[in-house]
Design an enzyme around this catalytic site. Structure first.
Site, PDB file in Angstrom:
ATOM      1  N   SER A 277      -4.037   4.919 -22.299  1.00  0.00           N
ATOM      2  CA  SER A 277      -4.056   5.793 -21.080  1.00  0.00           C
ATOM      3  C   SER A 277      -5.437   5.820 -20.705  1.00  0.00           C
ATOM      4  O   SER A 277      -6.092   6.379 -19.610  1.00  0.00           O
ATOM      5  CB  SER A 277      -3.479   6.905 -20.949  1.00  0.00           C
TER       6      SER A 277
ATOM      7  N   LYS B  93      -3.304  16.423 -17.875  1.00  0.00           N
ATOM      8  CA  LYS B  93      -4.661  15.943 -18.378  1.00  0.00           C
ATOM      9  C   LYS B  93      -5.513  16.366 -16.773  1.00  0.00           C
ATOM     10  O   LYS B  93      -6.701  16.923 -16.958  1.00  0.00           O
ATOM     11  CB  LYS B  93      -4.620  14.428 -18.185  1.00  0.00           C
TER      12      LYS B  93
END
Length: 819
Positions: free
Chosen positions: A658, A701
């Site tokens: 990611s 996030k």
């Protein structure tokens, strides 16, 4: 290409439409009897239950907290209620071979009846039989037999005595037994007088005594036979008396079980054994115990003797309606298969059929058995024992100690019981696929996979079903009602737990936790009905209780221990985002990613991988970067740079791809020598075509970087770049959405590397023209120009190396020739 616009606040959080919830409180909703969003699993359960073939047992797999145990048990209970009650199973003594107890299958409830009847029978016979032997008739007949023997014995002795008297010999009794002596005038001759007799007289006496001695020996040899005959007649009398005493109670018992042939045969064996061992009912002190196998010489209290007439009711279905549904929480080998216990008697371990104990398979026989797969695999021999039983179709009660030869104690070999059970193993997906791959027996025995969904579609219909599920849990827990705003907030939280605005979590255990904690906070606030504020407080309290490490990590960044820039521009440096999951709590953490480049042989070095801190997926993401650079900028020339990428101040493992988009942005910045805005953070993976791909944990996030920026002060320039495909996953906290509404924070959804670089650098990325060139001074033009410069420098360097090598070789030859 137009620059990507920040997402609107409405795209960051999908609220639940309260108007579609047509109720005021959960008291207005009906209970939900079916499971929400698990149609596939329900169909699988129904198929597995209905498929009455060997091997079609169920393995229930799915995420933790999805309610697998409860759902499966409910459907099994529904089906079991419509099925016939299975039979009772009993173990009784095998009178021919006591080490191999006999099993009896009886209609439901009859086992308990037989057990009680046998107890009453033996109790009655313990009085009846001794009374029969105390009767006047028995005593008279026995006395007659004994007197007859005595009379016969005395008559034989009298005959010997008559013959002796005829020869003037006396038969006298001495301490040593019977003896003969000569008579004179009716008196026994003294030894002195005997010696005074003539030799002829003494010889005659000795001859007569010898003849009489032979006659007496003949009688002595005949007496034991007469005694045996008398004892046999007495024994036959005892049998006759016992049979008379037993016949009526046994016959009455047979009438009660006249339709059960197995009981008729057992009662006949009991009757015969009682008749054969009538003495046991007369002795009150001690008796030999043939009912204990392997210990024939042991003397035990007579009460132990009657144990062999008991009925060991292994499975009692009295009062039970339908088939059993059993969940074994402690599935050891013995708890599944059963066991044979031992008792200590006079320093020795003994056992009999009364000490056979049932296992879960016995209790579930004729019905359903639920087991936790991980527990079964954990306990020694439990898994192998379960498989062996399912393969054979019989339950064989075995002693694990004897099977492993741990002890040498005499044990039993009970007759096996036919098995008719449906097994439902409950576990996770990892265990299922591991067993399927490594255990061939598993594929044959557990053919029905019941796979529970992680989430369900979020639509008005499912929202209402979710509300009914919430109402059902509230009522079952005895909690106060919730208003519809509170239910709507829980539905929204369900979407957040699913990590998708268009889904609802199927892990209802966590929803149950929020419900109970909401009721607690509502009670603390003095509310009669729980509100949305109570739900929010419960969610925030959960987050606070689990957030110690998140706060410490944020504190370290604020103090400058962990270096993260949120202002200014830096070349070859970017803010990446990762997720740390601790138990059920997950939070986002920003990380500084840096890149350095120089002339090289086309290698992009992952420092994390070099020091074995990077996992394979992370390494894969880094290797993709060199493929993108070559194909996008120098398709016809060798890539001639050396680049190093690293997560700064990362002291643990790094896994996942990611951060590959952020690493590529840092790499392009370093190559083009263009600074990146440090007020932005990036998450997303990238492929070799430069497309930004979806990642997990997008909400955590974003919130992780938001918390840092908020702590330092939002200035309107802060934001996060996410993959365009992750828009549907956004269910952000309220304060994040409010900051976006005020223009203090921005979230950008990007599809390509070019879109991301334009946002991060403020430069136009640029597209190739028809002639295959990037616009001058565009970002891509700068990257391409620098890469070409590396390529030219590499060619010159390699050319210089070849020329220098040739000169050195020529010089060497010249020196060699001159010498």
């Amino acid at each position: 290409m137009g620059q990507v616009k920040p997402l609107e606040p409405g795209a960051l959080y999908r609220p639940c439409d309260v108007e579609q919830l047509d109720f005021q409180t959960t008291d207005d909703l009906e209970d939900l009897h079916d499971v929400v969003g698990q149609a596939r699993a329900v169909e699988s359960i129904q198929f597995g239950i209905g498929m009455r073939r060997r091997g079609y047992n169920l393995f229930v797999l799915g995420p933790p907290g999805a309610g697998k145990h409860a759902v499966v048990k409910e459907y099994l209970a529904r089906k079991a209620a419509t099925e016939p009650t299975p039979p009772d199973w009993c173990y009784v003594n095998n009178f021919k071979e006591s080490a191999k107890p006999t099993v009896m299958k009886l209609p439901a409830g009859q086992g308990e009846v037989l057990r009680k009847e046998m107890e009453q029978l033996i109790e009655e016979l313990q009085t009846t039989i001794p009374a029969a032997f105390e009767s006047e008739d028995y005593r008279t007949r026995k006395q007659e037999m004994e007197e007859e023997f005595q009379e016969q014995h005395e008559k034989a002795l009298a005959e010997v005595q008559r013959k002796a008297k005829e020869r003037s010999i006396a038969l006298i009794r001495t301490p040593a037994g019977l003896a003969f002596a000569p008579l004179k005038d009716g008196e026994v001759v003294a030894p002195e007088e005997f010696r005074k007799m003539t030799e002829q007289q003494r010889a005659q006496v000795e001859q007569d005594v010898g003849d009489l001695q032979l006659e007496l020996q003949r009688v002595a040899r005949t007496v034991p036979k007469w005694k045996r005959d008398t004892q046999q007649r007495i024994k036959e009398l005892d049998r006759e008396i016992t049979k008379a005493a037993v016949a009526n109670p046994i016959e009455e018992l047979k009438k009660k079980f006249k339709e059960l042939q197995v009981v008729q045969e057992y009662l006949e064996a009991v009757e015969q054994d009682i008749i054969d061992n009538a003495d046991d009912f007369q002795k009150e002190e001690e008796a030999l115990s043939p009912g204990i196998p392997g210990l024939p010489s042991l003397r035990l209290p007579s009460t132990v003797h009657f144990r062999r007439y008991r009925v060991n009711l292994l499975v009692n279905q009295q009062g039970v309606s339908g088939a059993p549904v059993v969940y074994e929480d402690y599935p050891t080998f013995s708890n599944l298969i059963g066991r044979v216990e031992h008792i200590a008697q006079f320093g020795a371990l003994m056992t009999d059929f009364n000490l056979i104990r049932p296992g879960a398979l016995h209790r579930a026989n004729g019905g359903y058995l639920m087991l936790d797969a991980r527990k079964v695999l954990t306990y020694p021999f439990a898994w192998e024992g379960l498989k062996r039983t399912l393969h054979s179709g019989f339950i064989r009660v075995e002693s694990l100690e004897q099977m492993l030869s741990v002890v040498s104690t005499v044990s039993l070999q009970p007759e096996p019981i036919p098995l008719d059970v449906k097994i439902a193993l409950v576990g996770d997906r990892f265990l299922y696929y591991l067993l399927y791959q490594l255990d061939p027996d598993f594929q044959e025995l557990f053919r029905v996979a019941t796979d529970f969904e992680d989430d369900l579609e979020r639509n008005p219909g499912n929202d209402l079903l979710y509300a009914r599920m919430i109402a059902t849990r509230i009522r079952k827990s005895g909690l106060m009602p919730f208003d519809r705003q509170a239910v709507a907030r829980i539905i929204e939280h369900g979407a957040r737990l699913a990590g998708d605005a268009e889904k609802l979590t199927a892990q209802v255990r966590y929803i149950g936790e929020v419900i109970r904690e909401t009721a607690y906070w509502a009670k603390e606030a003095g509310h009669q009905v729980a509100t949305a504020d109570d739900v929010e407080r419960a969610i925030q309290a959960q987050r606070y209780r689990s957030g110690r490490l998140r706060e410490r990590a944020l504190e370290m960044v604020q103090k400058g221990v962990l270096l993260i820039d949120t202002e200014g521009d830096k070349t070859g440096q970017i803010n990446g985002l990762s997720v740390i999951k601790l138990g059920q709590f997950a939070f986002g953490r920003p990380s500084r990613i840096t890149c350095r480049v120089r002339l090289g042989k086309g290698e992009v070095v992952d420092i994390e991988r070099k020091v074995e801190l990077g996992g394979p997926l992370h390494t894969k993401g880094v290797l993709i970067l060199s493929g993108f650079l070559s194909a996008h900028y120098l398709p016809d020339e060798p890539l001639s740079l050396w680049a190093s990428l690293v997560f700064e101040q990362s002291y643990g493992g790094v896994e996942g791809d990611s951060a590959s988009a952020a690493e590529l942005f840092a790499l392009l910045s370093a190559v083009a020598q263009v600074p990146i805005k440090q007020s932005l953070a990036v998450t997303g993976s990238v492929n070799q075509h430069g497309e930004i791909q979806a990642i997990g944990g997008v909400n955590e996030k974003i919130e992780g970087f938001f918390d840092l920026c908020q702590a330092r002060g939002l200035n309107g320039h802060h934001g996060v770049l996410i993959p365009h495909a992750n828009q549907q996953n956004l269910m952000l906290r309220r304060e994040v959405v409010e900051a976006v509404e005020k223009g203090q924070f921005s979230i950008y959804a990007i599809r390509t590397v070019d879109e991301g670089m334009e946002l991060l650098t403020g430069l136009t990325a640029g597209q190739r023209s028809a002639r295959g060139r990037f616009p001058r001074n565009s970002l891509n033009h700068r990257v391409e120009k620098r890469l070409k410069a590396f390529a030219e420098a590499r060619k010159e360097h390699e050319k210089g190396q070849k020329t220098g090598t040739g000169k050195r070789k020529g010089t060497s030859r010249k020196k060699k020739g001159s010498s």
